[in-house]
Design an enzyme around this catalytic site. Structure first.
Site, PDB file in Angstrom:
ATOM      1  N   PRO A   2      67.869 -42.164  63.227  1.00 33.15           N
ATOM      2  CA  PRO A   2      66.513 -42.657  63.323  1.00 33.15           C
ATOM      3  C   PRO A   2      66.482 -44.154  63.598  1.00 33.15           C
ATOM      4  O   PRO A   2      67.100 -44.932  62.887  1.00 33.15           O
ATOM      5  CB  PRO A   2      65.926 -42.366  61.939  1.00 33.15           C
ATOM      6  N   GLU A   3      65.759 -44.512  64.634  1.00 32.98           N
ATOM      7  CA  GLU A   3      65.530 -45.917  64.949  1.00 32.98           C
ATOM      8  C   GLU A   3      64.048 -46.169  64.658  1.00 32.98           C
ATOM      9  O   GLU A   3      63.371 -45.316  64.098  1.00 32.98           O
ATOM     10  CB  GLU A   3      65.886 -46.190  66.416  1.00 32.98           C
ATOM     11  N   HIS A  89      72.179 -29.829  51.749  1.00 35.52           N
ATOM     12  CA  HIS A  89      72.253 -31.285  51.978  1.00 35.52           C
ATOM     13  C   HIS A  89      70.992 -32.011  51.521  1.00 35.52           C
ATOM     14  O   HIS A  89      70.748 -33.141  51.928  1.00 35.52           O
ATOM     15  CB  HIS A  89      72.539 -31.627  53.433  1.00 35.52           C
ATOM     16  N   ARG A 108      75.126 -36.300  56.752  1.00 33.81           N
ATOM     17  CA  ARG A 108      76.295 -37.199  56.756  1.00 33.81           C
ATOM     18  C   ARG A 108      76.294 -38.201  55.598  1.00 33.81           C
ATOM     19  O   ARG A 108      77.277 -38.888  55.392  1.00 33.81           O
ATOM     20  CB  ARG A 108      76.391 -37.906  58.102  1.00 33.81           C
TER      21      ARG A 108
END
Length: 272
Positions: A2-3, A89, A108
DNA sequence: ATAGGCGCCTGCTGGC
DNA sequence: TGCCAGCAGGCGCCTA
């Protein structure tokens, strides 16, 4: 992942779902995130009403009146309000006073949620990291000066959060294409005109991406679970070998600043 | 001070 | 079919 456009979309999605609500319960998984959630924070956030949810660069800030939470999505983070069964997750869950759940999921685990006692403490963290200006508030002269005093490539400069906050690998490449500047061009060799073109290109690209709710390549979803739509409008990112939308020249891929970099060798010449 | 390289994690893809 | 290297939207630490 995400930017700025993706983080902005999460914030806009979450705002109506969170503001005015409070946390009734906090659950934390065993696996550690980039920064571990301290169980001492549990009681500090409970029973407090969410006053606001905002974005600073790629950081999400949840204002709980006095204390605040600072969230980073890393590469694969998802921050959503949802009900029903939880996906694998899912590392941190805040149950709201309406029994819905604010969930932090991150495959991650490069993301994090950190507690700050007040906004002053959070701003001190941003200052310590020298977090740069928001792209939409970036001053032409200041940006030009940032470029002038370094011998790094434009690509490396755009990825540097102290120069401008929120741009990542996708939007760096897309902005350089928009400005018709070569990613390896060195900062100190950029003219005032080129610098202003780049500044305006960053703003234009980010605004278009926000309007499409950001880009989903694999993991990204907004705060209500919806995917982004800007990925189909990429003009260089991930289009290696495909025809440039302007001149039909095949898009090239190189590795720069350790990151995969895409550009049109004809539209983005080193000079002009 | 600054710039480049590596490590942190997991999952997916493409080539053999 | 199976294996394994390579790759991924971020960032922080180390070294030169």
């Amino acid at each position: 992942m995400p930017e700025l456009p993706e983080v902005e979309t999460v914030v806009r999605d979450l705002r109506p779902l969170l503001v005015g609500r409070s946390f009734a319960r906090v659950e934390v998984g065993r696996k550690k995130l980039r920064r571990r959630w301290s169980r001492a924070w549990d009681t500090l956030v409970l029973e407090r009403r969410v006053q606001a949810i905002t974005r600073r660069g790629k950081w999400i800030v949840i204002d709980l009146g006095e204390p605040c939470l600072c969230v980073h999505l890393g590469m694969t983070g998802q921050f959503t309000v949802a009900n029903g069964s939880r996906e694998s997750h899912t590392h941190i869950v805040f149950t709201l006073d309406n029994e819905r759940e604010l969930r932090f999921r991150d495959v991650r685990r490069f993301g994090s949620i950190v507690y700050y006692a007040d906004r002053t403490a959070l701003d001190a963290f941003f200052a310590a990291n020298r977090l740069g200006p928001e792209p939409f508030e970036l001053q032409t002269d200041a940006f030009r000066e940032s470029l002038r005093r370094t011998r790094r490539s434009l690509k490396a400069i755009l990825l540097d959060q102290t120069v401008v906050a929120g741009v990542g690998n996708i939007y760096a490449d897309e902005s350089l294409f928009e400005a018709r500047l070569h990613p390896t061009l060195l900062g100190h060799r950029v003219t005032a005109q080129q610098a202003e073109r780049l500044r305006a290109a960053i703003v234009a690209v980010l605004e278009r991406a926000i309007a499409k709710r950001g880009s989903t390549i694999r993991d990204y979803i907004g705060g209500s679970g919806l995917e982004g739509g800007f990925q189909i409008e990429f003009r260089v990112y991930g289009r290696t070998g495909e025809a440039c939308v302007r001149c039909q020249t095949p898009i090239e891929r190189i590795v720069l600043a350790g990151r995969s970099t895409h550009f049109c060798p004809k539209c983005q010449r080193k000079r002009g």
